[in-house]
Every structure is written in structure tokens, then in C-alpha cells.
Design an enzyme around this catalytic site. Structure first.
Site, PDB file in Angstrom:
ATOM      1  N   SER A   1       0.854  -1.305  -0.091  1.00 26.34           N
ATOM      2  CA  SER A   1       0.250   0.088   0.144  1.00 26.34           C
ATOM      3  C   SER A   1       0.946   1.356   0.017  1.00 26.34           C
ATOM      4  CB  SER A   1      -0.963   0.079   1.424  1.00 26.34           C
ATOM      5  OG  SER A   1      -0.160  -0.254   2.507  1.00 26.34           O
TER       6      SER A   1
ATOM      7  N   SER B   1       3.214   0.997   6.380  1.00 30.54           N
ATOM      8  CA  SER B   1       3.706   1.481   5.129  1.00 30.54           C
ATOM      9  C   SER B   1       3.398   3.032   4.918  1.00 30.54           C
ATOM     10  CB  SER B   1       3.021   0.673   3.987  1.00 30.54           C
ATOM     11  OG  SER B   1       1.579   0.730   3.938  1.00 30.54           O
TER      12      SER B   1
ATOM     13  N   ASP C   1      -2.975   3.961  15.872  1.00 24.67           N
ATOM     14  CA  ASP C   1      -3.539   2.571  15.742  1.00 24.67           C
ATOM     15  C   ASP C   1      -3.846   2.065  16.898  1.00 24.67           C
ATOM     16  OD1 ASP C   1      -3.839   1.119  12.786  1.00 24.67           O
ATOM     17  OD2 ASP C   1      -3.886  -0.224  14.742  1.00 24.67           O
TER      18      ASP C   1
ATOM     19  N   ASP D   1      -7.156   5.028  20.343  1.00 24.80           N
ATOM     20  CA  ASP D   1      -8.524   4.924  19.787  1.00 24.80           C
ATOM     21  C   ASP D   1      -8.751   6.235  18.814  1.00 24.80           C
ATOM     22  OD1 ASP D   1     -11.251   4.658  18.701  1.00 24.80           O
ATOM     23  OD2 ASP D   1     -11.908   3.902  20.483  1.00 24.80           O
TER      24      ASP D   1
ATOM     25  N   LYS E   1      -9.188   6.012   2.435  1.00 25.90           N
ATOM     26  CA  LYS E   1      -9.708   4.939   1.621  1.00 25.90           C
ATOM     27  C   LYS E   1     -11.280   4.932   1.867  1.00 25.90           C
ATOM     28  CE  LYS E   1      -7.440   0.844   1.684  1.00 25.90           C
ATOM     29  NZ  LYS E   1      -7.108  -0.374   2.207  1.00 25.90           N
TER      30      LYS E   1
END
Length: 302
Positions: free
Chosen positions: A25, A54, A80, A96, A161
Site C-alpha cells: 500500500s 507502510s 492505531d 482509539d 480509503k
């Protein structure tokens, strides 16, 4: 970074391992930047849903390492729920994105200054039920957008995304209230058989009179209430008035000479078939707990 034979036949999968990227990605963000110059003038960046890292690697190489000799090198924060191996110049937060404390931790890293660029490559574990996957992905985008509106400077950029579906233009129309330009982009490194694409939102414009505030007790609908970007009340009837719906411009990213993720290529005669070392060590291997139990003598076969 892909376990199936389909992934291993993909040229981008192999190139990612050869060039040291944690996932294929990385090429998607590189191709998006080539198309839209996302990194121009950027000093403070937030990478949401960053694991395995990435996109954070790309930000580190293209921003932090290139600005290292300047007086104020870029500051990059990766967020994350999963743990991530360290990356040069990247501050990793295991947190979170919907929690107010996460927002404060990010702003503390920036010294109270707003971010210039926020990106998210996060996606749910797909079920194969396209309508459900599209809905969950849209909710994930709205969660990322909540955090973004609280910390992105006016004129900043947001990239996330998306899964394209029949109702995706409703999301486009909401984003158009918050950004000057909304573009749907499909990098060549993204498989043509995949529903994924990337929404590129340029020129953030805060809504007049609306102060976004993250609260645990507020739902996504309640958060955007008062912003004027869409309906936020329960309808008492089913007769819906016609609304202006937005269709974002679709752009294919990546030079035509670049590799096609759905194509098969013949290897060069001088190509060496060598085994490559792992790009990163396991962050939370499943056998780690088993080894700890064994050391304490608590592992008993039932």
C-alpha cells in the site's frame, strides 16, 4: 502484507519487499502524491489507522528525512489500536481515533498547532457482502473525519480509503461542505478488481459557527449536528425532498509506464531469485504469550 498466492504473484508485493516497505500500500500513497503533490509545504502530519506502517514509512522518507537538515523538520504522528514497530521520525500512538484523549495527545505532539495533512488507509475486515462493507467503511471514514475536523488547519488536506458503491455520492456531498475540492482517485497499484479507491479532499474550510468537539457520549450523527453538512434529525415521514447529490471527479493515479497491479510480467533474464529478510519483526506474535507461560511452568497440555 499478503499471504495468498495471488498476493505473491503481484509485482507490487515483491517490489515492496525489495524496497523495504512494510506493505504494498506504500505505492498507493506515493502515486497519490505524484498526482496531487500532497506533501508540498506539509510540516505536521497524522496517519490514522496506520498499522503496519507502510504509509508512515512513506511520510518518514518523503517528509522527515528530506527535511531533517532544516530548522523545523516535519512532525509525523501515527495512530492505531494495534502496536507498530518504530519508524524513523514517526511518533507512534497506540490509541482509539474516536477517543477525545487521542486528539489531545496528537495536539500535544504538535505543540498545540493544527495538522497540515491527515490520511487514513484503514479498512474493516471485509465480509464479502458489499453493501455491509461499504457501510462499515463509510462509518470508519466519518470517525476519521471527526478527528480531522478537530485538528486540521484551514486549507489542509484529508485523504482516506473508500469503498465505492451506489450511495458513495452521499459521502461526497457531505465532504464537499467541508473541502474546496473532493476527488475520487484510483492508483495503479490498487487492483482493478477491488472496490477500494481513495477520497482526496483538498482545502479544508471550517463551517461557520460550528465548533467540532469530540465526546464519548456523542454518536457520529450527533457530532456533525449543527454543521449543516447533512440531515441530522429523525424524519417523521418517508417523503424525502430531493437533494443535490455530488459526483466526485474520478482520477487514475500513477504514470502509464508504471506497473499494473492486475497484470503478469515476465522476469528479466538477470533477475536473481533470492529470499528476502522480513521488513519488520513481529510486533505481537501469538507465540509470545505461550513462551511466557512456558517459562513460568504454567503451560499444561489438556
Amino acid at each position: 502484507m499478503g499471504k495468498s498466492s495471488k498476493d505473491k504473484r503481484d509485482l507490487y508485493y515483491r517490489k515492496a519487499k525489495e524496497e523495504g516497505w512494510r506493505a504494498r500500500s506504500a505505492f498507493k500513497l506515493l502515486q497519490l502524491n505524484d498526482q496531487f503533490q500532497l506533501f508540498d509545504g506539509v510540516r505536521r502530519v497524522v496517519d490514522l489507522c496506520a498499522a503496519p506502517g507502510s504509509w508512515s514509512q512513506v511520510l518518514s522518507r518523503e517528509l522527515y528525512e528530506k527535511q531533517q537538515d532544516t530548522a523545523t523538520p516535519a512532525k509525523i504522528v501515527a495512530v492505531d489500536l494495534q502496536p507498530m514497530s518504530p519508524i524513523n521520525g514517526v511518533t507512534t500512538l497506540q490509541a482509539d481515533i474516536t477517543h477525545p484523549k487521542t486528539l489531545q495527545r496528537i495536539l500535544d505532539e504538535f505543540g498545540g498547532e493544527p495538522a497540515d495533512f491527515v490520511c487514513s488507509d484503514g479498512a474493516p475486515d471485509v465480509t464479502g457482502l458489499h453493501d455491509l462493507d461499504e457501510y462499515i467503511q463509510a462509518q470508519l471514514i466519518l470517525c476519521a473525519l471527526q478527528l480531522t475536523t478537530c485538528m486540521l488547519r484551514a486549507g489542509g488536506t484529508f485523504v482516506a480509503k473508500i469503498f465505492r458503491g451506489r450511495d458513495i455520492d452521499l459521502l461526497y456531498s457531505q465532504l464537499r461542505f467541508l473541502f474546496d475540492r473532493v476527488i475520487c482517485a484510483k492508483p495503479r497499484s490498487s487492483r482493478g478488481t477491488s472496490l477500494e479507491a481513495f477520497i482526496v479532499c483538498i482545502g479544508y474550510k471550517p463551517r461557520p459557527g460550528w465548533q467540532p468537539t469530540l465526546e464519548l457520549s456523542k454518536s457520529t450523527e450527533e457530532f456533525f449536528e449543527g454543521s449543516g453538512i447533512g440531515r441530522a434529525t429523525t424524519l417523521e415521514h418517508l417523503e424525502l425532498p430531493e437533494e443535490e447529490r455530488c459526483v466526485a471527479k474520478f482520477v487514475a493515479c500513477g504514470d502509464l509506464s508504471s506497473y499494473d497491479s492486475d497484470a503478469t510480467y515476465t522476469l528479466d533474464e538477470n533477475y536473481q531469485r533470492i529470499s528476502l529478510d522480513p521488513v519488520q519483526s513481529p510486533t505481537a506474535p501469538p507465540y509470545k504469550k505461550a513462551l511466557e507461560l512456558k517459562r513460568r511452568g504454567e503451560m499444561v497440555r489438556k
